[in-house]
Scaffold this motif. Structure first.
Motif, PDB file in Angstrom:
ATOM      1  N   CYS A 114     -17.468  -8.173  10.230  1.00  0.00           N
ATOM      2  CA  CYS A 114     -16.663  -9.013   9.336  1.00  0.00           C
ATOM      3  C   CYS A 114     -15.253  -9.149   9.888  1.00  0.00           C
ATOM      4  O   CYS A 114     -14.789  -8.323  10.660  1.00  0.00           O
ATOM      5  CB  CYS A 114     -16.657  -8.472   7.912  1.00  0.00           C
ATOM      6  N   THR A 115     -14.605 -10.204   9.466  1.00  0.00           N
ATOM      7  CA  THR A 115     -13.237 -10.458   9.906  1.00  0.00           C
ATOM      8  C   THR A 115     -12.288 -10.488   8.720  1.00  0.00           C
ATOM      9  O   THR A 115     -11.089 -10.654   8.892  1.00  0.00           O
ATOM     10  CB  THR A 115     -13.156 -11.808  10.636  1.00  0.00           C
ATOM     11  N   GLU A 116     -12.842 -10.312   7.520  1.00  0.00           N
ATOM     12  CA  GLU A 116     -12.053 -10.428   6.291  1.00  0.00           C
ATOM     13  C   GLU A 116     -12.410  -9.280   5.356  1.00  0.00           C
ATOM     14  O   GLU A 116     -13.577  -8.940   5.196  1.00  0.00           O
ATOM     15  CB  GLU A 116     -12.397 -11.760   5.630  1.00  0.00           C
ATOM     16  N   ILE A 117     -11.373  -8.696   4.734  1.00  0.00           N
ATOM     17  CA  ILE A 117     -11.577  -7.599   3.792  1.00  0.00           C
ATOM     18  C   ILE A 117     -10.793  -7.879   2.520  1.00  0.00           C
ATOM     19  O   ILE A 117      -9.628  -8.279   2.574  1.00  0.00           O
ATOM     20  CB  ILE A 117     -11.092  -6.254   4.372  1.00  0.00           C
ATOM     21  N   LYS A 118     -11.435  -7.634   1.391  1.00  0.00           N
ATOM     22  CA  LYS A 118     -10.744  -7.624   0.103  1.00  0.00           C
ATOM     23  C   LYS A 118     -10.850  -6.190  -0.401  1.00  0.00           C
ATOM     24  O   LYS A 118     -11.936  -5.723  -0.739  1.00  0.00           O
ATOM     25  CB  LYS A 118     -11.366  -8.594  -0.890  1.00  0.00           C
ATOM     26  N   LEU A 119      -9.722  -5.490  -0.409  1.00  0.00           N
ATOM     27  CA  LEU A 119      -9.725  -4.090  -0.823  1.00  0.00           C
ATOM     28  C   LEU A 119      -9.973  -3.979  -2.325  1.00  0.00           C
ATOM     29  O   LEU A 119      -9.594  -4.854  -3.093  1.00  0.00           O
ATOM     30  CB  LEU A 119      -8.396  -3.428  -0.447  1.00  0.00           C
ATOM     31  N   PRO A 120     -10.607  -2.892  -2.754  1.00  0.00           N
ATOM     32  CA  PRO A 120     -10.974  -2.735  -4.163  1.00  0.00           C
ATOM     33  C   PRO A 120      -9.784  -2.445  -5.072  1.00  0.00           C
ATOM     34  O   PRO A 120      -8.816  -1.794  -4.665  1.00  0.00           O
ATOM     35  CB  PRO A 120     -11.943  -1.553  -4.149  1.00  0.00           C
ATOM     36  N   SER A 121      -9.885  -2.914  -6.301  1.00  0.00           N
ATOM     37  CA  SER A 121      -8.875  -2.617  -7.324  1.00  0.00           C
ATOM     38  C   SER A 121      -8.848  -1.120  -7.566  1.00  0.00           C
ATOM     39  O   SER A 121      -9.870  -0.446  -7.454  1.00  0.00           O
ATOM     40  CB  SER A 121      -9.210  -3.332  -8.627  1.00  0.00           C
ATOM     41  N   GLY A 122      -7.686  -0.610  -7.909  1.00  0.00           N
ATOM     42  CA  GLY A 122      -7.541   0.816  -8.169  1.00  0.00           C
ATOM     43  C   GLY A 122      -6.945   1.571  -6.997  1.00  0.00           C
ATOM     44  O   GLY A 122      -6.432   2.663  -7.149  1.00  0.00           O
ATOM     45  N   LEU A 123      -7.012   0.969  -5.812  1.00  0.00           N
ATOM     46  CA  LEU A 123      -6.436   1.587  -4.623  1.00  0.00           C
ATOM     47  C   LEU A 123      -4.919   1.589  -4.767  1.00  0.00           C
ATOM     48  O   LEU A 123      -4.335   0.572  -5.135  1.00  0.00           O
ATOM     49  CB  LEU A 123      -6.850   0.779  -3.397  1.00  0.00           C
ATOM     50  N   GLU A 169      -2.799   3.326  -2.291  1.00  0.00           N
ATOM     51  CA  GLU A 169      -2.129   3.539  -1.013  1.00  0.00           C
ATOM     52  C   GLU A 169      -3.051   3.141   0.126  1.00  0.00           C
ATOM     53  O   GLU A 169      -4.251   3.430   0.100  1.00  0.00           O
ATOM     54  CB  GLU A 169      -1.755   5.016  -0.853  1.00  0.00           C
ATOM     55  N   ILE A 170      -2.485   2.484   1.138  1.00  0.00           N
ATOM     56  CA  ILE A 170      -3.197   2.243   2.395  1.00  0.00           C
ATOM     57  C   ILE A 170      -2.581   3.229   3.384  1.00  0.00           C
ATOM     58  O   ILE A 170      -1.407   3.113   3.734  1.00  0.00           O
ATOM     59  CB  ILE A 170      -3.040   0.794   2.880  1.00  0.00           C
ATOM     60  N   PRO A 171      -3.353   4.241   3.805  1.00  0.00           N
ATOM     61  CA  PRO A 171      -2.803   5.317   4.634  1.00  0.00           C
ATOM     62  C   PRO A 171      -2.371   4.855   6.023  1.00  0.00           C
ATOM     63  O   PRO A 171      -2.842   3.837   6.539  1.00  0.00           O
ATOM     64  CB  PRO A 171      -3.971   6.300   4.767  1.00  0.00           C
ATOM     65  N   SER A 172      -1.529   5.650   6.611  1.00  0.00           N
ATOM     66  CA  SER A 172      -1.059   5.428   7.972  1.00  0.00           C
ATOM     67  C   SER A 172      -2.252   5.307   8.922  1.00  0.00           C
ATOM     68  O   SER A 172      -3.192   6.096   8.855  1.00  0.00           O
ATOM     69  CB  SER A 172      -0.175   6.606   8.383  1.00  0.00           C
ATOM     70  N   LEU A 173      -2.214   4.275   9.755  1.00  0.00           N
ATOM     71  CA  LEU A 173      -3.204   4.036  10.808  1.00  0.00           C
ATOM     72  C   LEU A 173      -4.610   3.705  10.302  1.00  0.00           C
ATOM     73  O   LEU A 173      -5.545   3.635  11.090  1.00  0.00           O
ATOM     74  CB  LEU A 173      -3.282   5.237  11.761  1.00  0.00           C
ATOM     75  N   VAL A 191      -1.934  -1.527  -5.325  1.00  0.00           N
ATOM     76  CA  VAL A 191      -1.365  -0.820  -4.162  1.00  0.00           C
ATOM     77  C   VAL A 191       0.150  -0.696  -4.332  1.00  0.00           C
ATOM     78  O   VAL A 191       0.847  -1.678  -4.549  1.00  0.00           O
ATOM     79  CB  VAL A 191      -1.717  -1.522  -2.836  1.00  0.00           C
ATOM     80  N   ILE A 192       0.625   0.550  -4.205  1.00  0.00           N
ATOM     81  CA  ILE A 192       2.044   0.861  -4.334  1.00  0.00           C
ATOM     82  C   ILE A 192       2.680   1.059  -2.955  1.00  0.00           C
ATOM     83  O   ILE A 192       3.825   0.700  -2.732  1.00  0.00           O
ATOM     84  CB  ILE A 192       2.248   2.123  -5.203  1.00  0.00           C
ATOM     85  N   THR A 193       1.889   1.633  -2.017  1.00  0.00           N
ATOM     86  CA  THR A 193       2.423   1.987  -0.706  1.00  0.00           C
ATOM     87  C   THR A 193       1.499   1.535   0.417  1.00  0.00           C
ATOM     88  O   THR A 193       0.290   1.741   0.341  1.00  0.00           O
ATOM     89  CB  THR A 193       2.605   3.523  -0.598  1.00  0.00           C
ATOM     90  N   ILE A 194       2.090   0.945   1.441  1.00  0.00           N
ATOM     91  CA  ILE A 194       1.396   0.704   2.698  1.00  0.00           C
ATOM     92  C   ILE A 194       2.102   1.593   3.711  1.00  0.00           C
ATOM     93  O   ILE A 194       3.289   1.416   3.985  1.00  0.00           O
ATOM     94  CB  ILE A 194       1.453  -0.769   3.137  1.00  0.00           C
ATOM     95  N   ASP A 195       1.379   2.593   4.223  1.00  0.00           N
ATOM     96  CA  ASP A 195       1.994   3.570   5.112  1.00  0.00           C
ATOM     97  C   ASP A 195       2.173   3.028   6.527  1.00  0.00           C
ATOM     98  O   ASP A 195       1.613   1.993   6.893  1.00  0.00           O
ATOM     99  CB  ASP A 195       1.180   4.864   5.150  1.00  0.00           C
ATOM    100  N   SER A 196       2.918   3.766   7.298  1.00  0.00           N
ATOM    101  CA  SER A 196       3.294   3.331   8.643  1.00  0.00           C
ATOM    102  C   SER A 196       2.085   3.040   9.524  1.00  0.00           C
ATOM    103  O   SER A 196       1.085   3.745   9.484  1.00  0.00           O
ATOM    104  CB  SER A 196       4.171   4.386   9.315  1.00  0.00           C
ATOM    105  N   HIS A 197       2.196   1.972  10.252  1.00  0.00           N
ATOM    106  CA  HIS A 197       1.203   1.574  11.249  1.00  0.00           C
ATOM    107  C   HIS A 197      -0.198   1.380  10.666  1.00  0.00           C
ATOM    108  O   HIS A 197      -1.189   1.529  11.381  1.00  0.00           O
ATOM    109  CB  HIS A 197       1.162   2.565  12.410  1.00  0.00           C
ATOM    110  N   ALA A 198      -0.288   1.060   9.380  1.00  0.00           N
ATOM    111  CA  ALA A 198      -1.598   0.869   8.741  1.00  0.00           C
ATOM    112  C   ALA A 198      -2.411  -0.211   9.443  1.00  0.00           C
ATOM    113  O   ALA A 198      -3.645  -0.152   9.462  1.00  0.00           O
ATOM    114  CB  ALA A 198      -1.425   0.522   7.269  1.00  0.00           C
ATOM    115  N   PHE A 199      -1.728  -1.188  10.036  1.00  0.00           N
ATOM    116  CA  PHE A 199      -2.412  -2.304  10.701  1.00  0.00           C
ATOM    117  C   PHE A 199      -2.037  -2.395  12.185  1.00  0.00           C
ATOM    118  O   PHE A 199      -2.082  -3.464  12.774  1.00  0.00           O
ATOM    119  CB  PHE A 199      -2.107  -3.613   9.975  1.00  0.00           C
ATOM    120  N   LEU A 200      -1.701  -1.276  12.778  1.00  0.00           N
ATOM    121  CA  LEU A 200      -1.315  -1.229  14.181  1.00  0.00           C
ATOM    122  C   LEU A 200      -2.411  -1.813  15.071  1.00  0.00           C
ATOM    123  O   LEU A 200      -3.578  -1.480  14.940  1.00  0.00           O
ATOM    124  CB  LEU A 200      -1.046   0.225  14.591  1.00  0.00           C
TER     125      LEU A 200
END
Length: 90
Positions: A28-37, A39-43, A60-69
């Motif tokens: 897949c090339t597309e993601i829809k993250l689930p409700s309730g998440l 934080e997106i963790p680092s890396l 989502v409250i926080t997107i951590d460093s380099h989550a999409f590096l």
């Protein structure tokens, strides 16, 4: 694998790992993250080179460093309305 924090007793960790694996496998090339998440963790999505589009839930409250590096193909990031996002760490 980094820990994913969640608000309810849903298995968000496994849902996100499964989605990550689908991207890594080129399925897949597309993601829809689930409700309730919350934080997106680092890396967490780092090196998902085929990921083109991601939808981030309003919870989502926080997107951590380099989550999409090195997400070389990422062109579109959609934040759901009423986003509670407070931190994008670098």
């Amino acid at each position: 694998m980094p820990e994913i924090k969640f608000l309810e007793q849903e298995n968000l960790i496994q849902i996100c790992r499964d989605k990550r694996q689908e991207v890594d496998d080129g399925k897949c090339t597309e993601i829809k993250l689930p409700s309730g998440l919350i934080e997106i963790p680092s890396l967490f999505f780092s090196h998902c080179e085929k990921l083109e589009k991601i939808t981030i839930p309003s919870s989502v409250i926080t997107i951590d460093s380099h989550a999409f590096l090195r997400c070389k193909s990422l062109k579109e990031v959609i934040f759901e309305s009423d986003s509670k996002l407070q931190h994008i760490r670098h």
